[in-house]
Design a protein around this motif. Sequence first.
Motif, PDB file in Angstrom:
ATOM      1  N   GLU A  38       0.815  -1.219   0.000  1.00  0.00           N
ATOM      2  CA  GLU A  38       0.000   0.000   0.000  1.00  0.00           C
ATOM      3  C   GLU A  38       0.847   1.268   0.000  1.00  0.00           C
ATOM      4  O   GLU A  38       0.461   2.282  -0.594  1.00  0.00           O
ATOM      5  CB  GLU A  38      -0.930  -0.012   1.212  1.00  0.00           C
ATOM      6  N   GLU A  39       2.000   1.216   0.618  1.00  0.00           N
ATOM      7  CA  GLU A  39       2.871   2.382   0.727  1.00  0.00           C
ATOM      8  C   GLU A  39       3.191   3.005  -0.624  1.00  0.00           C
ATOM      9  O   GLU A  39       3.366   4.228  -0.738  1.00  0.00           O
ATOM     10  CB  GLU A  39       4.173   1.968   1.429  1.00  0.00           C
ATOM     11  N   TYR A  40       3.256   2.177  -1.675  1.00  0.00           N
ATOM     12  CA  TYR A  40       3.660   2.675  -2.993  1.00  0.00           C
ATOM     13  C   TYR A  40       2.480   2.853  -3.953  1.00  0.00           C
ATOM     14  O   TYR A  40       2.691   3.129  -5.128  1.00  0.00           O
ATOM     15  CB  TYR A  40       4.694   1.727  -3.607  1.00  0.00           C
ATOM     16  N   ARG A  41       1.271   2.715  -3.464  1.00  0.00           N
ATOM     17  CA  ARG A  41       0.101   2.777  -4.346  1.00  0.00           C
ATOM     18  C   ARG A  41       0.060   4.059  -5.160  1.00  0.00           C
ATOM     19  O   ARG A  41      -0.113   4.037  -6.380  1.00  0.00           O
ATOM     20  CB  ARG A  41      -1.190   2.635  -3.540  1.00  0.00           C
ATOM     21  N   SER A  42       0.203   5.201  -4.504  1.00  0.00           N
ATOM     22  CA  SER A  42       0.023   6.481  -5.178  1.00  0.00           C
ATOM     23  C   SER A  42       0.988   6.649  -6.342  1.00  0.00           C
ATOM     24  O   SER A  42       0.580   6.994  -7.462  1.00  0.00           O
ATOM     25  CB  SER A  42       0.206   7.630  -4.176  1.00  0.00           C
ATOM     26  N   ARG A  43       2.270   6.393  -6.118  1.00  0.00           N
ATOM     27  CA  ARG A  43       3.238   6.621  -7.196  1.00  0.00           C
ATOM     28  C   ARG A  43       3.082   5.592  -8.308  1.00  0.00           C
ATOM     29  O   ARG A  43       3.343   5.888  -9.471  1.00  0.00           O
ATOM     30  CB  ARG A  43       4.663   6.653  -6.652  1.00  0.00           C
TER      31      ARG A  43
END
Length: 399
Positions: A38-43
């Motif tokens: 989830e930590e990298y979802r946005s990018r």
Amino acid sequence: MARVLVVITPAEGHVNPSLGLITELVKLGEEVVYVCVEEYRSRIEQTGAQVITYPFLHDAFSHDPILQPLEYSHPYQFIHMVTCGIIPKMIPEVLRVIENQAFDYLIYDSLMGWGGQILAEKLGIPAVCTISSFALVEPSGLHDKPIDTEELYEAIMNTAQKIASELQVSLPAVEDMMAHQGALNIVYTSRFFQPRADELHDRYCFSGPSIIPRQDAPAFPLDLLREHPRENVYISMGTILNKNLEFYKLCFDALKDLPINVILSSGKNTDIEPLRELIPDNFIVKPYVAQLELLQYTNVFVSHAGMNSVSEALYFDVPLVMIPMTSDQPFVANRVQELGAGIVLDKNNLHASDLREAVMEVLGNSVYKNKAHLIGESLRQAGGCDYAAAAIMQQFAKV
């Protein structure tokens, strides 16, 4: 249009290099499903890929005792970290979240080692291996040193046999667990920078680093540099080993009172308050900076020699002072020094005077800048994300 599964180890230095490639594949019409945390979802979503997440310990490479980076003195130590740490934590979860889905080919990160082969075998599809450091020329990629390996070997094979049995996949020999087994291997560097590149076969595609703007990176206040128009030294020790306040104090002692600007990226999760009153006037300390932007105004980069940071610095012709900590960092640092684009310092015997002398040597000697430019030109001419995407499309995409 092909349906592509992308699985990358959830770490900054592995996710970030993949983003440009995925952006290009989406532009070319591929349907990309990117499985990560989830930590990298946005990018990742900014690439146009669909994101599916699975649970993974936050900041695992700092806290998990198996995953914590080490100074590897024998190949089995690295293979143990991957086979006993990364694979059992990642691969079953990835298979769970993509259950009953079909894909045409897989793109996986080389740090997953045998894990990428497991996914390809289970799904019955060909694979592309992306390599965010140097490609391994020898099967292990490391040089043996005389340590007791029996216990490590037993732990590796016990875990591997359990995984192979549970997932019903074939079990490779231990020396093949980290081999680059992609039908195509994308290496995010240039053939010039890659050591012993002439020994690698034609399944290796050297595309250079993935240099794309980070949409989530804050703009750097360049007006702070314009107030004092002088040479700029940038310090960053990456995202895993960046909480060493004693090192930051050493930097203050080494570079204070010099006629230079020093920009120190301390890390988003580092509490810098205990040092606040010690920060010299010529320092700018930020928890996080837009590295790609700042490097374009940097004269010397003081770095842990992570491959991603080194590649980005050299792409912008910035020479380095390197203090390698763990993993592949000593290999990367030694290659930069071998090619004349920087100086390597020993973290175990580091004094403020050493850092000061190295920084002033690189600032004052144009040879380092010229050699950095030579490597940088090879990185810029390698082809980039467009070249890597075209190579994949040529081999795997549906007509």
